[in-house]
Scaffold this active site. Sequence first.
Site, PDB file in Angstrom:
ATOM      1  N   HIS A  48      32.432  44.020  34.355  1.00  0.00           N
ATOM      2  CA  HIS A  48      33.376  44.803  35.154  1.00  0.00           C
ATOM      3  C   HIS A  48      33.346  46.233  34.652  1.00  0.00           C
ATOM      4  O   HIS A  48      33.446  46.486  33.448  1.00  0.00           O
ATOM      5  CB  HIS A  48      34.791  44.224  35.029  1.00  0.00           C
ATOM      6  N   ALA A  61      39.837  38.709  33.771  1.00  0.00           N
ATOM      7  CA  ALA A  61      38.650  38.968  32.966  1.00  0.00           C
ATOM      8  C   ALA A  61      38.538  40.435  32.564  1.00  0.00           C
ATOM      9  O   ALA A  61      37.492  40.866  32.078  1.00  0.00           O
ATOM     10  CB  ALA A  61      37.403  38.555  33.735  1.00  0.00           C
ATOM     11  N   ASN A  79      38.227  37.695  42.787  1.00  0.00           N
ATOM     12  CA  ASN A  79      39.662  37.498  42.621  1.00  0.00           C
ATOM     13  C   ASN A  79      40.266  38.565  41.707  1.00  0.00           C
ATOM     14  O   ASN A  79      41.361  39.078  41.945  1.00  0.00           O
ATOM     15  CB  ASN A  79      39.856  36.096  42.025  1.00  0.00           C
TER      16      ASN A  79
END
Length: 270
Positions: A223, A127, A193
């Site tokens: 993020h 991602a 993850n």
Amino acid sequence: MTRARRQTLRLALIGWGAISRRIAALLAGASDIGIVAVGVRNAAGAADIPAGARLVTDPQALAGLDLDLVVEAAGREAVALWGEAALTHAAAVAVASTSAFCDTALLDRLLETAQAHGSQLLIPPGALAGIDGIAAASLLPLDAVVHRIVKPPEAWRGTAAEGLVALDGLTRPATFFSGTAREAASRFPQNANVAVISALAGIGLDRTRVELVADPAAGGNGHQLSVRGAFGKLDLAIENRPLATNPKSSEMTALGLVRLIENRIRPLVR
């Protein structure tokens, strides 16, 4: 001299959950990519696999399929179950469930298998954005990598976060974990993850710092990466839409895997 290039990439997907289904939907109609197999543990939940694909439940059934690429998106346990067979019978294997690499012995075993069979173990961007920059920067010494993961409270439900923060009624961001990438991915394999990806690109699982945040104002899965080293400074933020069928994963995870797949066959790699 013109080098021969296979006209159709032969692809196998391990897992038939939200990510694999999204990959298949995004690749539908691609004439140069064929999903020839779907590997699952339980065949009962995979009745609607792509037309022409073979449903397999035994990793050794990958033998003889002449695979160019295997993409795993079935959870941490699947990496140990399918990884060695996939690297033995395919030219390359992309692992989405990178939290499995918190097990150093497993990672070493997979790398040994890849070396023995001339195959490649691929780490997708997940991602994230900017992973290529971190990997390039790591050619010189890196001082610090901090990875902050911010998701809405509902994305943390059903995880260890429920024992660390009251997800109901949050009115402000709550940082409920701060530690290494190895710790984060081990304790929160569904949500953190991706921290393994930034760690393996940079300074490793035990030096990369991770912060996990539940934020009621978050519009998606966010993020924030901060990297410092001899190359200079890198600061990056991305907010992803959650996958419609699984809020713990991001749409970008599937998109990154599709890009990785396309780059194995298309003449322009980007």
